[in-house]
Design a protein around this motif. Structure first.
Motif, PDB file in Angstrom:
ATOM      1  N   GLU A  51      -5.442  12.678  -7.655  1.00  0.00           N
ATOM      2  CA  GLU A  51      -5.127  13.053  -6.277  1.00  0.00           C
ATOM      3  C   GLU A  51      -5.248  11.841  -5.358  1.00  0.00           C
ATOM      4  O   GLU A  51      -6.182  11.056  -5.465  1.00  0.00           O
ATOM      5  CB  GLU A  51      -6.088  14.151  -5.809  1.00  0.00           C
ATOM      6  N   TYR A  52      -4.301  11.706  -4.446  1.00  0.00           N
ATOM      7  CA  TYR A  52      -4.355  10.618  -3.473  1.00  0.00           C
ATOM      8  C   TYR A  52      -3.458  10.967  -2.296  1.00  0.00           C
ATOM      9  O   TYR A  52      -2.606  11.864  -2.390  1.00  0.00           O
ATOM     10  CB  TYR A  52      -3.922   9.291  -4.102  1.00  0.00           C
ATOM     11  N   GLU A  53      -3.644  10.262  -1.186  1.00  0.00           N
ATOM     12  CA  GLU A  53      -2.788  10.436  -0.016  1.00  0.00           C
ATOM     13  C   GLU A  53      -1.454   9.756  -0.310  1.00  0.00           C
ATOM     14  O   GLU A  53      -1.380   8.541  -0.430  1.00  0.00           O
ATOM     15  CB  GLU A  53      -3.444   9.807   1.215  1.00  0.00           C
ATOM     16  N   PRO A  54      -0.355  10.523  -0.441  1.00  0.00           N
ATOM     17  CA  PRO A  54       0.894   9.940  -0.946  1.00  0.00           C
ATOM     18  C   PRO A  54       1.827   9.365   0.110  1.00  0.00           C
ATOM     19  O   PRO A  54       2.793   8.679  -0.238  1.00  0.00           O
ATOM     20  CB  PRO A  54       1.557  11.133  -1.636  1.00  0.00           C
ATOM     21  N   ARG A  55       1.591   9.640   1.387  1.00  0.00           N
ATOM     22  CA  ARG A  55       2.571   9.244   2.407  1.00  0.00           C
ATOM     23  C   ARG A  55       2.542   7.732   2.619  1.00  0.00           C
ATOM     24  O   ARG A  55       1.488   7.133   2.776  1.00  0.00           O
ATOM     25  CB  ARG A  55       2.316   9.993   3.713  1.00  0.00           C
ATOM     26  N   VAL A  56       3.729   7.131   2.654  1.00  0.00           N
ATOM     27  CA  VAL A  56       3.867   5.682   2.761  1.00  0.00           C
ATOM     28  C   VAL A  56       4.464   5.343   4.129  1.00  0.00           C
ATOM     29  O   VAL A  56       5.682   5.300   4.304  1.00  0.00           O
ATOM     30  CB  VAL A  56       4.760   5.125   1.628  1.00  0.00           C
ATOM     31  N   TYR A  57       3.585   5.114   5.103  1.00  0.00           N
ATOM     32  CA  TYR A  57       4.022   4.708   6.431  1.00  0.00           C
ATOM     33  C   TYR A  57       4.136   3.189   6.548  1.00  0.00           C
ATOM     34  O   TYR A  57       4.816   2.691   7.450  1.00  0.00           O
ATOM     35  CB  TYR A  57       3.045   5.220   7.494  1.00  0.00           C
ATOM     36  N   TYR A  58       3.460   2.487   5.647  1.00  0.00           N
ATOM     37  CA  TYR A  58       3.476   1.026   5.675  1.00  0.00           C
ATOM     38  C   TYR A  58       3.922   0.523   4.305  1.00  0.00           C
ATOM     39  O   TYR A  58       3.284   0.816   3.294  1.00  0.00           O
ATOM     40  CB  TYR A  58       2.096   0.474   6.020  1.00  0.00           C
ATOM     41  N   ALA A  65       3.701  -8.396  -3.251  1.00  0.00           N
ATOM     42  CA  ALA A  65       2.687  -7.364  -3.028  1.00  0.00           C
ATOM     43  C   ALA A  65       2.989  -6.187  -3.949  1.00  0.00           C
ATOM     44  O   ALA A  65       4.154  -5.892  -4.221  1.00  0.00           O
ATOM     45  CB  ALA A  65       2.701  -6.915  -1.570  1.00  0.00           C
ATOM     46  N   TYR A  66       1.966  -5.520  -4.440  1.00  0.00           N
ATOM     47  CA  TYR A  66       2.208  -4.403  -5.354  1.00  0.00           C
ATOM     48  C   TYR A  66       1.378  -3.185  -4.941  1.00  0.00           C
ATOM     49  O   TYR A  66       0.263  -3.312  -4.438  1.00  0.00           O
ATOM     50  CB  TYR A  66       1.906  -4.801  -6.804  1.00  0.00           C
ATOM     51  N   PRO A  67       1.930  -1.974  -5.148  1.00  0.00           N
ATOM     52  CA  PRO A  67       1.225  -0.758  -4.756  1.00  0.00           C
ATOM     53  C   PRO A  67       0.341  -0.251  -5.895  1.00  0.00           C
ATOM     54  O   PRO A  67       0.666  -0.401  -7.079  1.00  0.00           O
ATOM     55  CB  PRO A  67       2.370   0.224  -4.475  1.00  0.00           C
ATOM     56  N   THR A  68      -0.763   0.380  -5.540  1.00  0.00           N
ATOM     57  CA  THR A  68      -1.635   0.963  -6.545  1.00  0.00           C
ATOM     58  C   THR A  68      -2.412   2.113  -5.921  1.00  0.00           C
ATOM     59  O   THR A  68      -2.508   2.221  -4.691  1.00  0.00           O
ATOM     60  CB  THR A  68      -2.606  -0.097  -7.113  1.00  0.00           C
ATOM     61  N   VAL A  69      -2.923   2.979  -6.767  1.00  0.00           N
ATOM     62  CA  VAL A  69      -3.740   4.104  -6.318  1.00  0.00           C
ATOM     63  C   VAL A  69      -5.188   3.781  -6.620  1.00  0.00           C
ATOM     64  O   VAL A  69      -5.550   3.521  -7.779  1.00  0.00           O
ATOM     65  CB  VAL A  69      -3.325   5.410  -7.016  1.00  0.00           C
ATOM     66  N   ALA A  70      -6.007   3.768  -5.567  1.00  0.00           N
ATOM     67  CA  ALA A  70      -7.425   3.462  -5.737  1.00  0.00           C
ATOM     68  C   ALA A  70      -8.226   4.242  -4.704  1.00  0.00           C
ATOM     69  O   ALA A  70      -7.856   4.285  -3.525  1.00  0.00           O
ATOM     70  CB  ALA A  70      -7.681   1.966  -5.578  1.00  0.00           C
ATOM     71  N   ASP A  71      -9.297   4.873  -5.167  1.00  0.00           N
ATOM     72  CA  ASP A  71     -10.200   5.618  -4.280  1.00  0.00           C
ATOM     73  C   ASP A  71      -9.465   6.680  -3.469  1.00  0.00           C
ATOM     74  O   ASP A  71      -9.753   6.910  -2.286  1.00  0.00           O
ATOM     75  CB  ASP A  71     -10.931   4.657  -3.329  1.00  0.00           C
ATOM     76  N   GLY A  72      -8.501   7.332  -4.092  1.00  0.00           N
ATOM     77  CA  GLY A  72      -7.783   8.407  -3.431  1.00  0.00           C
ATOM     78  C   GLY A  72      -6.796   7.961  -2.379  1.00  0.00           C
ATOM     79  O   GLY A  72      -6.321   8.775  -1.583  1.00  0.00           O
ATOM     80  N   ARG A  73      -6.470   6.662  -2.369  1.00  0.00           N
ATOM     81  CA  ARG A  73      -5.514   6.133  -1.389  1.00  0.00           C
ATOM     82  C   ARG A  73      -4.428   5.353  -2.114  1.00  0.00           C
ATOM     83  O   ARG A  73      -4.659   4.748  -3.164  1.00  0.00           O
ATOM     84  CB  ARG A  73      -6.204   5.192  -0.391  1.00  0.00           C
ATOM     85  N   LEU A  74      -3.249   5.359  -1.534  1.00  0.00           N
ATOM     86  CA  LEU A  74      -2.181   4.492  -1.989  1.00  0.00           C
ATOM     87  C   LEU A  74      -2.264   3.222  -1.146  1.00  0.00           C
ATOM     88  O   LEU A  74      -2.109   3.257   0.078  1.00  0.00           O
ATOM     89  CB  LEU A  74      -0.827   5.168  -1.806  1.00  0.00           C
ATOM     90  N   VAL A  75      -2.559   2.101  -1.791  1.00  0.00           N
ATOM     91  CA  VAL A  75      -2.738   0.842  -1.071  1.00  0.00           C
ATOM     92  C   VAL A  75      -1.850  -0.228  -1.676  1.00  0.00           C
ATOM     93  O   VAL A  75      -1.495  -0.180  -2.860  1.00  0.00           O
ATOM     94  CB  VAL A  75      -4.210   0.368  -1.089  1.00  0.00           C
ATOM     95  N   TRP A  76      -1.490  -1.190  -0.850  1.00  0.00           N
ATOM     96  CA  TRP A  76      -0.779  -2.387  -1.298  1.00  0.00           C
ATOM     97  C   TRP A  76      -1.803  -3.481  -1.510  1.00  0.00           C
ATOM     98  O   TRP A  76      -2.671  -3.706  -0.655  1.00  0.00           O
ATOM     99  CB  TRP A  76       0.237  -2.839  -0.251  1.00  0.00           C
ATOM    100  N   VAL A  77      -1.700  -4.175  -2.618  1.00  0.00           N
ATOM    101  CA  VAL A  77      -2.582  -5.305  -2.904  1.00  0.00           C
ATOM    102  C   VAL A  77      -1.793  -6.588  -2.703  1.00  0.00           C
ATOM    103  O   VAL A  77      -0.695  -6.749  -3.245  1.00  0.00           O
ATOM    104  CB  VAL A  77      -3.145  -5.238  -4.337  1.00  0.00           C
TER     105      VAL A  77
END
Length: 958
Positions: A449-456, A554-566
């Protein structure tokens, strides 16, 4: 005219206020206001100080020159013509001098404000703990102090030169200098004034000679960066002599204030020029020609060694492990039995090709898009770490049909993407399409489970306006089908991202910034609205940390329930003594930046780089976090002193995020470029250049461009298990056979993270390089015929994926996936249909990696791959004349829902609509097409049967 001037000044002032205040609001929204204020105050302070100094000195010299004007000017034609100018200028003299000083001061201040980073490093830089080999100074002098002193010197030269020009013009205009008058050409007062200025200029030249001594260690010479034999043994002593000559010459000009005779100063200046030519130019040339060139290798050896040591340290390649790898080219059954850490997980899904499959199979609606190329990450799935190819599903407003493209829809309805799509790297379905680890909207799969919305994201609109009062009807398009209602779902943003638009003043500012009146006039903008802009992850990192250089990928990944860009970020220098200088753009370019699929780095030169920061950007609220990674980097420590609250300690990186951090691509490209020459540590061998390596060209690309490095999990020889790595290959200069394979441990959790290991192949064994292997595949009759059959259908084409190199079986195994695009049109996408492999001179070509390696290793490779279902040629999906998959039903009507008026409704899925300028393609009737397809499949089946019979005849009896 005065009215127009005032209006123009007001307009410029307003625009400056808009830019200043919106920037402040943006930095405040990401909690990096201190970066904005520190940068602003530093730039403003430098602008004011250096601008005022320049303006004041110009005015002072102009006033002095005017007051020293002669009270009596001899009559001459020259003076009579100048009288007219003097009479016209006299009433405006103060205004002209003040205006000139103001203009020059603004230019000088702007130049100085651009040096704010240099100034801050000079103020905050600390010791490196390493010294240069010539002057025994700490490297921090060259890294932090020397650039600032160089700037001050250049400013001083400009200051004195402009003062000399103003003084000379004023003296000439008011009679102190009389070029065409008989008798004394320069008044005694003017002589004194000009002598002081010329003396100061020559004194600054002495300081320049002093700093030139240190610049020898960071200047480029024909062989390398740093002082060579002629520089250290001829030019360096010459600089010391020129320092004393300059001081003497300057003293003669200062004495001329009282002597008022140009003879001695003129002789001194001539001596200085002659000394500069003889000592600074001719003498080093003679030493180079008659001492160095006859035995250059021996003469330059100590200095080449300095360059080698400094370069390996500056690019962090001094601990690279280069091991001999006696690669075999012979094959036998079971040869891959010890390579369970590599072969089963070979990444067959090419990140540069399968985004088109993502686009067709996971786009869902036409206004979503995926990054190209996709990225390689790894997740623990069912207790096993798996390589997956990931891409975020981002919003793309250009996908909205033209009839529904308007400001309301583009800026307030289609505001965000949704979810991460992930495919297993080593498996495929029976038709060759990816096997999803995460798919669909809402997301489902193995990532939790993670927050899926990609505003950025990398494809986000220039700006979006979101947010509404509690209880308001949502207007943002969210997902096409709610699992609970089965209908379209809308959403209202409730995150912390964006800049507040609740006040009229802010709306006016942003209406000006984006030149859009609707920001002020539209009812969609309310007291709870926020505006999101500067949304690209790489851009956000570089904006909050202007002292960092962000990795191009930059690459996207799911970590700690968030979708983040690294985003990996680097600290760099261009003044590390003796380290080889290189263009960042050139060193990091490859076939993917040439497409272009990735953003190219700027054409900046550097000779030091560290991956000191791992940054993350939250895809939902845009939060930027800079994590300290290299805790020993002196450059990072200096910037932490400048911006003490910017960098988060490494210890605060969560275990979940750490699982997805990896070794950065651009740093690895820099390192592999430097190791082309600097894998050699012996200076004589380095000078000879006979052991230079070259990054080979990408055989799948057009033109001569470097093959990109590849992320893959491999087990290096003598290791017990496979490790997520970044790999590359080398060929000898001027040849195409393989000379080395290099990998870096890319798993941030591993104790050997960042360890570079190169396998050097023996010269007695010929191992083909990537281009030779590609040629071998193309020239193999069986492979060529099979590729022809695969592309035999109407409109079908074959595309070759990334050519991977794997150190397995005591040798090197090449693996290249073959994709087929069955039809042309908007719905076409590549499907993995075959795998080509090569070991030694043996080639395997089969529907699966398992079958291909078994073909090579006498029917039994000794390893079992995990590729999923067997490829079924008849399972290729059909694509209709509009480019749509024929098994897809009609799209749902997307015009039923949201906004209140018709123009705000979400568009229909334009995937169902052929482009307006394309009619249905010409071709046979459906029955004829089916007949041709059946015949083609029958021909493929007969060919496979013949191949099978041939193989059975060649099986030895046991």
């Amino acid at each position: 005219m005065p009215t127009l001037i005032v209006l123009a000044l007001l307009a410029v002032g307003y625009l400056l206020i808009v830019n200043f205040w919106t920037e402040r609001l943006w930095f405040d929204s990401v909690d990096f206001t201190h970066v904005f204020t520190t940068q602003l105050m530093t730039r403003a302070g430098l602008f004011a100080v250096f601008g005022l100094v320049m303006a004041a000195v110009i005015v002072i010299n102009g006033v002095i020159a005017y007051r020293l004007r002669p009270s009596y000017r001899p009559m001459s034609a020259e003076q009579q013509s100048l009288d007219r100018y003097r009479d016209a200028l006299e009433p405006l003299r103060a205004w002209v001098l003040g205006g000139a000083a103001l203009l020059v001061g603004i230019i000088a201040g702007a130049s100085a404000s651009g040096q704010w980073e240099t100034f801050q490093l000079w103020m905050n830089g600390d010791a490196f703990g390493q010294t240069d080999p010539q002057f025994d100074l700490d490297v921090s002098f060259f890294a932090f102090s020397f650039p600032w002193w160089r700037f001050l010197l250049s400013f001083g030269f400009g200051l004195v030169a402009l003062s000399l020009i103003v003084a000379a013009l004023t003296h000439y205009l008011f009679g102190g200098i009389r070029l065409q008058t008989a008798g004394e050409k320069v008044s005694r007062a003017a002589q004194a004034h000009l002598s002081v200025l010329i003396g100061l200029f020559i004194l600054l030249k002495a300081v320049a000679y002093w700093l030139d001594r240190y610049e020898l260690l960071i200047d480029d010479n024909p062989l390398f960066t740093g002082g060579n034999y002629a520089g250290i043994n001829a030019l360096l002593p010459a600089k010391m002599i020129l320092i004393f000559v300059s001081i003497i010459c300057a003293a003669l000009f200062f004495v001329n204030v009282w002597q008022r005779n140009w003879t001695l100063p003129g002789i001194g200046a001539g001596l200085l020029v002659l000394s500069a030519v003889l000592l600074g130019g001719l003498w080093p040339f003679i030493v180079q020609q008659f001492q160095v060139n006859p035995t250059e290798a021996d003469r330059e050896a100590p200095y080449i060694e300095r360059n080698i040591d400094a370069t390996r340290e500056a690019y962090d390649v001094d601990d690279v492990e280069i091991e001999s790898y006696d690669a075999t080219t012979t094959v036998e059954a079971g040869q891959l039995a010890d390579d369970a850490g590599t072969v089963p997980g070979v990444r067959l899904m090419d990140p540069t090709l399968i985004p088109r499959a993502y686009q067709q199979l996971q786009q869902v609606r036409g206004f979503y898009t995926f990054a190209d190329p996709a990225n390689v990450d790894r997740y623990e799935i069912d207790g096993e770490e798996r390589d997956v190819v990931v891409a975020a599903r981002e919003i793309d407003v250009t996908g909205i049909p033209e009839g529904q493209r308007n400001w309301v829809n583009e800026r307030t309805v289609y505001t965000h993407g949704f979810g991460l799509v992930a495919a297993f790297g080593n498996t495929r379905q029976s038709d060759g399409s990816p096997v999803w680890a995460e798919e669909d909207i809402p997301p489902k799969g193995e990532l939790g489970e993670y927050e899926p919305r990609v505003y950025y994201g990398e494809s986000s609109p220039e700006y979006s306006i979101v947010g509404a009062p509690e209880g308001s009807e949502p207007v943002e398009y969210d997902i096409p089908e709610d699992p609970e209602t089965g209908e379209e779902r809308l959403n209202t943003y409730d995150g912390a991202g964006g800049v507040d638009l609740g006040g009229y003043f802010n709306r006016l500012l942003y209406a000006t910034k984006f030149q859009e009146a609707n920001i002020v006039l539209s009812e969609r903008v309310n007291e709870e609205s926020v505006i999101m802009y500067d949304r690209d992850p790489r851009q956000r990192v570089e904006k909050v940390a202007p002292w960092l250089t962000a990795d191009s990928n930059a690459y996207p990944t799911v970590a700690d329930g968030r979708l983040v860009w690294v985003v990996d970020a680097y600290t760099t220098l261009n003044s590390y003594p003796y380290s080889q200088r290189v263009s960042l753009e050139e060193a990091t370019s490859d076939s993917r930046t040439a497409r272009p699929a990735l953003a190219a780095q700027p054409d900046d030169y550097l000779n030091y780089a560290r991956n000191s920061v791992k940054a993350t950007v939250d895809a939902y609220d845009g939060t930027v976090t800079l994590y300290e990674w290299d805790e020993e980097d002196p450059v990072l420590q200096a910037w932490k002193d400048v911006f003490p609250d910017s960098v988060t300690p490494k210890s605060e990186i969560s275990d979940d995020l750490l699982d997805h951090l990896r070794y950065p691509e651009d740093l690895f490209k820099l390192q592999r470029r430097m190791l082309e020459a600097y894998h050699v540590e012996d200076p004589i061998t380095f000078y000879g250049g006979q052991d230079r390596w070259i990054v080979p060209n990408d055989p799948t690309a057009d033109g001569e461009v470097d093959i990109p490095p590849y992320y893959q999990s491999i087990q290096m020889p003598d290791d017990d298990e496979g490790v997520f790595s970044l790999t590359t290959t080398y060929t000898p200069r001027g040849r195409q056979n393989l000379v080395a394979f290099m990998a870096v441990n890319a798993d941030a959790r591993h104790p050997d993270y960042g360890q570079l290991e190169a396998l050097r192949l023996p010269g007695r064994t010929q191992i083909d390089g990537p281009e030779q292997v590609a040629n071998a595949f193309e020239s193999n009759e069986e492979v060529a015929s099979q590729l022809t059959l695969l592309s035999a259908g109407e409109g079908a084409t074959t595309e070759l994926g990334n050519l991977l190199t794997l150190p397995v079986g005591g040798g090197l195994l090449y693996v290249q996936p073959v994709y087929v695009v069955r039809q042309t049109g908007g719905g076409a996408y590549p499907l993995l249909r075959r795998v080509m492999v090569r070991f030694g001179d043996e080639i395997g070509f089969a529907p699966s990696l398992q079958n291909a390696v078994d073909q090579i290793f006498e029917g039994e490779a000794g390893i079992e791959t995990e590729e999923g279902e067997e490829i079924e040629d008849e399972a290729l999906p059909d694509v209709d004349e509009d480019g749509q998959l024929e098994d897809e039903g009609p799209p749902e009507d997307e015009e039923q829902q949201p906004p209140e008026d018709e123009e705000q409704q979400p568009p229909e899925d334009e995937e169902q609509q052929p482009p307006e300028d394309e009619g249905p393609p010409e071709g046979d009737a459906p029955d004829s097409e089916q007949l041709e397809d059946t015949l083609s499949r029958l021909e493929d089946a007969l060919q496979r049967l013949e191949d099978a019979l041939d193989r059975l005849e060649n099986v030895p009896e046991e």
